[in-house]
Design a protein around this motif. Sequence first.
Motif, PDB file in Angstrom:
ATOM      1  N   THR A 195     112.531  68.469  48.554  1.00 46.49           N
ATOM      2  CA  THR A 195     113.783  67.872  47.913  1.00 46.49           C
ATOM      3  C   THR A 195     113.599  66.557  47.269  1.00 46.49           C
ATOM      4  OG1 THR A 195     115.148  68.985  49.812  1.00 46.49           O
ATOM      5  CG2 THR A 195     116.432  67.200  48.550  1.00 46.49           C
ATOM      6  N   ARG A 196     114.028  66.408  46.045  1.00 50.42           N
ATOM      7  CA  ARG A 196     113.930  65.116  45.472  1.00 50.42           C
ATOM      8  C   ARG A 196     115.282  64.623  44.789  1.00 50.42           C
ATOM      9  NH1 ARG A 196     112.591  62.869  40.273  1.00 50.42           N
ATOM     10  NH2 ARG A 196     112.403  65.072  39.452  1.00 50.42           N
ATOM     11  N   PHE A 197     115.962  63.522  45.121  1.00 51.75           N
ATOM     12  CA  PHE A 197     117.134  63.228  44.744  1.00 51.75           C
ATOM     13  C   PHE A 197     116.958  62.344  43.331  1.00 51.75           C
ATOM     14  CE2 PHE A 197     118.330  63.172  49.238  1.00 51.75           C
ATOM     15  CZ  PHE A 197     119.369  64.221  48.949  1.00 51.75           C
ATOM     16  N   LEU A 198     117.793  62.454  42.311  1.00 50.15           N
ATOM     17  CA  LEU A 198     117.568  61.956  41.134  1.00 50.15           C
ATOM     18  C   LEU A 198     118.539  60.515  41.151  1.00 50.15           C
ATOM     19  CD1 LEU A 198     118.234  64.852  38.979  1.00 50.15           C
ATOM     20  CD2 LEU A 198     115.990  64.058  39.673  1.00 50.15           C
ATOM     21  N   PRO A 199     118.023  59.659  40.205  1.00 47.46           N
ATOM     22  CA  PRO A 199     118.795  58.269  40.391  1.00 47.46           C
ATOM     23  C   PRO A 199     120.579  58.612  39.918  1.00 47.46           C
ATOM     24  CG  PRO A 199     116.871  58.201  38.982  1.00 47.46           C
ATOM     25  CD  PRO A 199     116.978  59.593  39.371  1.00 47.46           C
ATOM     26  N   PRO A 200     121.166  57.667  40.407  1.00 46.64           N
ATOM     27  CA  PRO A 200     122.602  57.875  40.189  1.00 46.64           C
ATOM     28  C   PRO A 200     123.045  57.889  38.641  1.00 46.64           C
ATOM     29  CG  PRO A 200     122.289  56.196  41.962  1.00 46.64           C
ATOM     30  CD  PRO A 200     121.233  56.618  41.337  1.00 46.64           C
ATOM     31  N   PHE A 201     123.725  58.805  38.254  1.00 43.96           N
ATOM     32  CA  PHE A 201     124.231  58.471  36.731  1.00 43.96           C
ATOM     33  C   PHE A 201     125.317  57.499  36.405  1.00 43.96           C
ATOM     34  CE2 PHE A 201     123.015  62.902  37.710  1.00 43.96           C
ATOM     35  CZ  PHE A 201     122.752  63.446  36.405  1.00 43.96           C
ATOM     36  N   PRO A 202     124.869  56.847  35.468  1.00 45.15           N
ATOM     37  CA  PRO A 202     125.848  55.519  35.076  1.00 45.15           C
ATOM     38  C   PRO A 202     127.085  56.251  34.600  1.00 45.15           C
ATOM     39  CG  PRO A 202     124.037  55.812  33.298  1.00 45.15           C
ATOM     40  CD  PRO A 202     123.811  56.880  34.496  1.00 45.15           C
ATOM     41  N   ARG A 210     129.626  57.755  43.194  1.00 49.23           N
ATOM     42  CA  ARG A 210     128.347  57.717  43.334  1.00 49.23           C
ATOM     43  C   ARG A 210     127.986  59.095  42.853  1.00 49.23           C
ATOM     44  NH1 ARG A 210     123.692  54.840  44.979  1.00 49.23           N
ATOM     45  NH2 ARG A 210     122.002  56.034  45.804  1.00 49.23           N
ATOM     46  N   LEU A 211     127.515  59.620  41.453  1.00 45.98           N
ATOM     47  CA  LEU A 211     127.327  60.790  41.179  1.00 45.98           C
ATOM     48  C   LEU A 211     125.764  60.803  40.837  1.00 45.98           C
ATOM     49  CD1 LEU A 211     129.833  61.673  38.744  1.00 45.98           C
ATOM     50  CD2 LEU A 211     130.087  61.754  41.128  1.00 45.98           C
ATOM     51  N   VAL A 212     125.089  61.869  41.642  1.00 45.04           N
ATOM     52  CA  VAL A 212     123.742  61.802  41.552  1.00 45.04           C
ATOM     53  C   VAL A 212     123.102  63.447  41.252  1.00 45.04           C
ATOM     54  CG1 VAL A 212     123.175  59.905  43.290  1.00 45.04           C
ATOM     55  CG2 VAL A 212     123.336  62.333  44.353  1.00 45.04           C
ATOM     56  N   GLY A 213     121.921  63.578  41.214  1.00 43.39           N
ATOM     57  CA  GLY A 213     121.173  64.857  41.155  1.00 43.39           C
ATOM     58  C   GLY A 213     120.452  65.006  42.054  1.00 43.39           C
ATOM     59  N   VAL A 214     119.804  66.536  42.310  1.00 37.57           N
ATOM     60  CA  VAL A 214     118.823  66.850  43.198  1.00 37.57           C
ATOM     61  C   VAL A 214     117.849  67.752  42.489  1.00 37.57           C
ATOM     62  CG1 VAL A 214     120.136  68.455  44.259  1.00 37.57           C
ATOM     63  CG2 VAL A 214     118.516  67.635  45.883  1.00 37.57           C
ATOM     64  N   GLU A 215     116.724  67.886  42.783  1.00 40.88           N
ATOM     65  CA  GLU A 215     115.847  69.098  42.357  1.00 40.88           C
ATOM     66  C   GLU A 215     115.133  69.298  43.708  1.00 40.88           C
ATOM     67  OE1 GLU A 215     112.929  67.355  39.766  1.00 40.88           O
ATOM     68  OE2 GLU A 215     114.541  67.553  37.895  1.00 40.88           O
ATOM     69  N   PHE A 216     115.321  70.869  43.706  1.00 37.39           N
ATOM     70  CA  PHE A 216     114.694  71.450  45.024  1.00 37.39           C
ATOM     71  C   PHE A 216     113.324  72.141  44.284  1.00 37.39           C
ATOM     72  CE2 PHE A 216     119.306  71.828  46.117  1.00 37.39           C
ATOM     73  CZ  PHE A 216     119.074  71.079  47.161  1.00 37.39           C
ATOM     74  N   ASP A 217     112.245  72.409  45.269  1.00 39.29           N
ATOM     75  CA  ASP A 217     111.011  72.910  45.006  1.00 39.29           C
ATOM     76  C   ASP A 217     110.707  73.805  46.158  1.00 39.29           C
ATOM     77  OD1 ASP A 217     108.545  73.822  44.135  1.00 39.29           O
ATOM     78  OD2 ASP A 217     107.743  72.096  43.923  1.00 39.29           O
ATOM     79  N   GLU A 218     111.141  74.993  46.130  1.00 37.83           N
ATOM     80  CA  GLU A 218     110.968  75.921  47.673  1.00 37.83           C
ATOM     81  C   GLU A 218     111.360  75.133  48.687  1.00 37.83           C
ATOM     82  OE1 GLU A 218     109.035  79.034  47.507  1.00 37.83           O
ATOM     83  OE2 GLU A 218     109.662  79.015  45.728  1.00 37.83           O
TER      84      GLU A 218
END
Length: 558
Positions: A195-202, A210-218
């Motif tokens: 699990t890796r969170f992305l920086p908040p979107f301006p 606070r709107l963020v993203g996430v990337e999952f890898d297995e």
Amino acid sequence: MSAQTAAGLEAVFGPPGDPANPFGLAAVVRADELGAPPPAARAALAAFGVGAEFVPRELGGRFDRADRMVRVLRPLGRRDLALLIGSGAIGLIAAAPVWVAGDAAQRAWTAELLLGGARLAAAFTELGHGSDAARMDLRAVPRGDGFALTGGKQVINELDRADACVLLARTGTAGSARDLSLFLLDMAGEPGPGTRFLPPFPLAVLRGSRLVGVEFDERPVPAGALLGERGHALEVMGRAFQVTRATLPGMILGSLDTLLRTTVAFALERRLYGRSVADLPHAAGELTGVFADLLACDAMATVAARSLHLLPGETSVSSALTKYLVPELLQDAADRLGAVLGARSYLREGPHAIFQKHLRDLLAASVAHTGGTVCLASVIPQLPALARRAGNAGAAPATVFRPDADLPALPFDRLALSARGSDSVASLWTAPETADLPEPIAALHKQFAAEAERLRARAAALPPRERVLTAGPEGFAVAERYAVLWAAACCLGVWRHSPDHHDEAWAVVALHRLAGRLGLVTGPPPAAHADRLHRILLDRHERRRSFDLADEPLATQG
């Protein structure tokens, strides 16, 4: 009065006009400039127990009436829409699918989290596909006795700070609706493995969110995280979203109260041609018209929320119409107020600075969760059946229009994906009896009834290509007019059946303005009724009362 009421939350935030109040409007503007919620606001909401508003009473919460929940949260809409969405309503958006499809353990755990002040996130959308759930890319691939997540989600509110998350993922490869499933994830201690969170979107709007993203890898997910049956996500969301579509517009309505109050204050202070702007005919007409539109929106929100309890088989239509039309009316009203306020409507400092913040945030908050076009599109396939069965559903019970009447528990298991042609509220226009109505309303009733008959013919004649989610202009045009007819039925029903709202003035002006949207009438509403409604508006402003149907006291100095 219980502390857990609209008045209770109003008291928590204190006088909005006090410059020293840490939760006042000046503090809200300062926080917005910094891109944050007002300091300590979340702690205040936690102390109030806002999470309990979204937990059904049988699970230990305070969610016994959807219309009461709307009124409790509306003061947040009057202060800060970013706070309402990010620290308030997001709990309902995430929890609703659990109440609809969760097993006993999932429901109990979600209730425990909300009652304990934990944060929930709702990870449904992906930036590349918007509200088109069928095209989601995030995959949950079976691994042993569980799943593995691969892919990402974007612009998710508070995801990196959430204790739990309801997430939509693809569990099949056929590209069909049955490929999508929901999961209830434990996010405490994140980021976890894969699990890796992305920086908040301006953000340019709702800057305290606070709107963020996430990337999952297995990322491993246990089998017990599956929410409902595998492949049934769209059905669960279709039912759960009826709850949020029916309630969020009524909460957001508080923003127009603040916009109107700010403009009225300016109009009373500003003098032109020897009198106040509030007394000039054009400005008075705009202020009164917005007041009538606000009351019409509240009538829709009231009926939609109460229908969840009383007409659960019909709320696929009523909730979608409310989520479409209320934001449309609010945005139009905000633009009209901006014209009255003039250059002050976009100043970021000074006594009217709260206007530009709410004006910006209202547009974004209105499309939060699901936009109006998506909601209207969901009604289009039901239009022919609604036309065929018009009048056969029977009249809506009077209690659906009465905010003072008791309600049974919300039957989540009876929320249906289709109304099957039943719309008890709109059936009001098939009732010919108008003898007990005063003349201005009786005349409008006849106009709406005639339009309803014409619209039924148009809906019945829609070709197949105009009866689907991807319909063209004709399908949407019929649905838009149906929404206005439904809103007018809500206004007439609330006026007739609610003993606290029998003043004829608001019903006449609100119905006249809705008839004007359909081209059924031209010109301004009857002068005597408009003048009376204008006096009511100014009286409420002077006495610090809310501008909605509740007519509740607001926090004052001293």
